[in-house]
Design a protein around this motif. Sequence first.
Motif, PDB file in Angstrom:
ATOM      1  N   ILE A 109       3.299  -0.896   4.087  1.00 31.62           N
ATOM      2  CA  ILE A 109       2.779   0.427   3.750  1.00 31.62           C
ATOM      3  C   ILE A 109       3.967   1.347   3.501  1.00 31.62           C
ATOM      4  O   ILE A 109       4.908   1.386   4.300  1.00 31.62           O
ATOM      5  CB  ILE A 109       1.892   1.002   4.873  1.00 31.62           C
ATOM      6  CG1 ILE A 109       0.674   0.103   5.100  1.00 31.62           C
ATOM      7  CG2 ILE A 109       1.453   2.433   4.543  1.00 31.62           C
ATOM      8  CD1 ILE A 109      -0.171   0.490   6.304  1.00 31.62           C
ATOM      9  N   ALA A 125      -2.749  -5.572   2.891  1.00 32.26           N
ATOM     10  CA  ALA A 125      -1.390  -5.088   2.630  1.00 32.26           C
ATOM     11  C   ALA A 125      -0.412  -5.716   3.609  1.00 32.26           C
ATOM     12  O   ALA A 125      -0.719  -5.913   4.787  1.00 32.26           O
ATOM     13  CB  ALA A 125      -1.347  -3.570   2.743  1.00 32.26           C
ATOM     14  N   VAL A 176       0.308   6.591  11.080  1.00 30.76           N
ATOM     15  CA  VAL A 176       0.378   5.283  10.423  1.00 30.76           C
ATOM     16  C   VAL A 176       1.421   4.392  11.101  1.00 30.76           C
ATOM     17  O   VAL A 176       1.162   3.222  11.376  1.00 30.76           O
ATOM     18  CB  VAL A 176       0.656   5.442   8.908  1.00 30.76           C
ATOM     19  CG1 VAL A 176       0.946   4.096   8.250  1.00 30.76           C
ATOM     20  CG2 VAL A 176      -0.525   6.120   8.229  1.00 30.76           C
ATOM     21  N   ILE A 183      -6.067   5.541   5.554  1.00 30.85           N
ATOM     22  CA  ILE A 183      -4.989   4.765   4.922  1.00 30.85           C
ATOM     23  C   ILE A 183      -4.934   3.375   5.529  1.00 30.85           C
ATOM     24  O   ILE A 183      -4.872   2.364   4.820  1.00 30.85           O
ATOM     25  CB  ILE A 183      -3.632   5.491   5.062  1.00 30.85           C
ATOM     26  CG1 ILE A 183      -3.614   6.735   4.169  1.00 30.85           C
ATOM     27  CG2 ILE A 183      -2.463   4.560   4.731  1.00 30.85           C
ATOM     28  CD1 ILE A 183      -2.479   7.692   4.470  1.00 30.85           C
ATOM     29  N   ALA A 190       0.860  -1.181   0.000  1.00 30.84           N
ATOM     30  CA  ALA A 190       0.000   0.000   0.000  1.00 30.84           C
ATOM     31  C   ALA A 190       0.896   1.230   0.000  1.00 30.84           C
ATOM     32  O   ALA A 190       1.794   1.348   0.839  1.00 30.84           O
ATOM     33  CB  ALA A 190      -0.898  -0.001   1.230  1.00 30.84           C
ATOM     34  N   ALA A 226       0.747   5.323   0.137  1.00 31.82           N
ATOM     35  CA  ALA A 226      -0.067   6.519   0.368  1.00 31.82           C
ATOM     36  C   ALA A 226       0.442   7.626  -0.538  1.00 31.82           C
ATOM     37  O   ALA A 226       1.633   7.946  -0.533  1.00 31.82           O
ATOM     38  CB  ALA A 226       0.020   6.941   1.833  1.00 31.82           C
ATOM     39  N   VAL A 284       5.840  -0.388   8.170  1.00 30.84           N
ATOM     40  CA  VAL A 284       5.647   0.881   7.476  1.00 30.84           C
ATOM     41  C   VAL A 284       7.020   1.415   7.084  1.00 30.84           C
ATOM     42  O   VAL A 284       7.922   1.485   7.913  1.00 30.84           O
ATOM     43  CB  VAL A 284       4.924   1.921   8.373  1.00 30.84           C
ATOM     44  CG1 VAL A 284       4.788   3.250   7.651  1.00 30.84           C
ATOM     45  CG2 VAL A 284       3.574   1.395   8.818  1.00 30.84           C
ATOM     46  N   ALA A 288      -5.641  -0.216   3.734  1.00 30.10           N
ATOM     47  CA  ALA A 288      -4.542  -1.192   3.761  1.00 30.10           C
ATOM     48  C   ALA A 288      -5.022  -2.522   4.344  1.00 30.10           C
ATOM     49  O   ALA A 288      -4.676  -3.596   3.831  1.00 30.10           O
ATOM     50  CB  ALA A 288      -3.363  -0.636   4.562  1.00 30.10           C
ATOM     51  N   SER A 320      -0.262   1.006  12.645  1.00 31.01           N
ATOM     52  CA  SER A 320      -0.297  -0.004  11.591  1.00 31.01           C
ATOM     53  C   SER A 320      -0.014  -1.404  12.136  1.00 31.01           C
ATOM     54  O   SER A 320       0.900  -1.596  12.940  1.00 31.01           O
ATOM     55  CB  SER A 320       0.749   0.316  10.521  1.00 31.01           C
ATOM     56  OG  SER A 320       0.769  -0.714   9.558  1.00 31.01           O
ATOM     57  N   THR A 380       4.997   5.368   2.697  1.00 29.98           N
ATOM     58  CA  THR A 380       4.502   6.737   2.734  1.00 29.98           C
ATOM     59  C   THR A 380       5.672   7.712   2.746  1.00 29.98           C
ATOM     60  O   THR A 380       6.788   7.353   3.115  1.00 29.98           O
ATOM     61  CB  THR A 380       3.586   6.969   3.965  1.00 29.98           C
ATOM     62  OG1 THR A 380       3.045   8.285   3.915  1.00 29.98           O
ATOM     63  CG2 THR A 380       4.326   6.786   5.270  1.00 29.98           C
TER      64      THR A 380
END
Length: 151
Positions: free
Chosen positions: A116, A113, A138, A104, A16, A18, A146, A108, A142, A118
């Motif tokens: 992630i 996902a 996030v 987001i 994913a 963003a 990430v 996700a 999450s 970003t």
Amino acid sequence: MATESKPSSKPSRVVAVAIDNSEYAEKAFDWYLEKIRRNDDVIVLIHIPESYDFSLASPGVIRQLLDELEKNVKFLEDRYAEKVKAYGIDGKFRTGGGKPGEAILKIAREENATLIVTGTRGLGKIRRTVLGSVSDYVIHHSPVPVLVCRM
């Protein structure tokens, strides 16, 4: 003798990413493409458009803002679709509403996902505390890894 690998019915990763109209988001996406993309990745581009308070707006102003928002989202989708196509990546574009960090993560999760990606605007500690940070939200909420690209 080389062994044949059977095609997997499930991709190894759903990534994913963003995105918005910022250079930070584009640089994060480019970094993903150039540094860690796998050929069998499935990408989900997530865009959470800016929300407006329509409570005091006239119907004409509301229509104008919604038309502008739709045009901006379409432009963003087309711009990223070109990059996705150039790399031969399987993927989709998703939009959502609400608080960006929460939206987001919701998308996700819906897309299963496994990572992630970003960008970040690089706000200072005080500005980040006052304004909030989507990437900070996030990271802390999450359920999957990430990657924050700070450029």
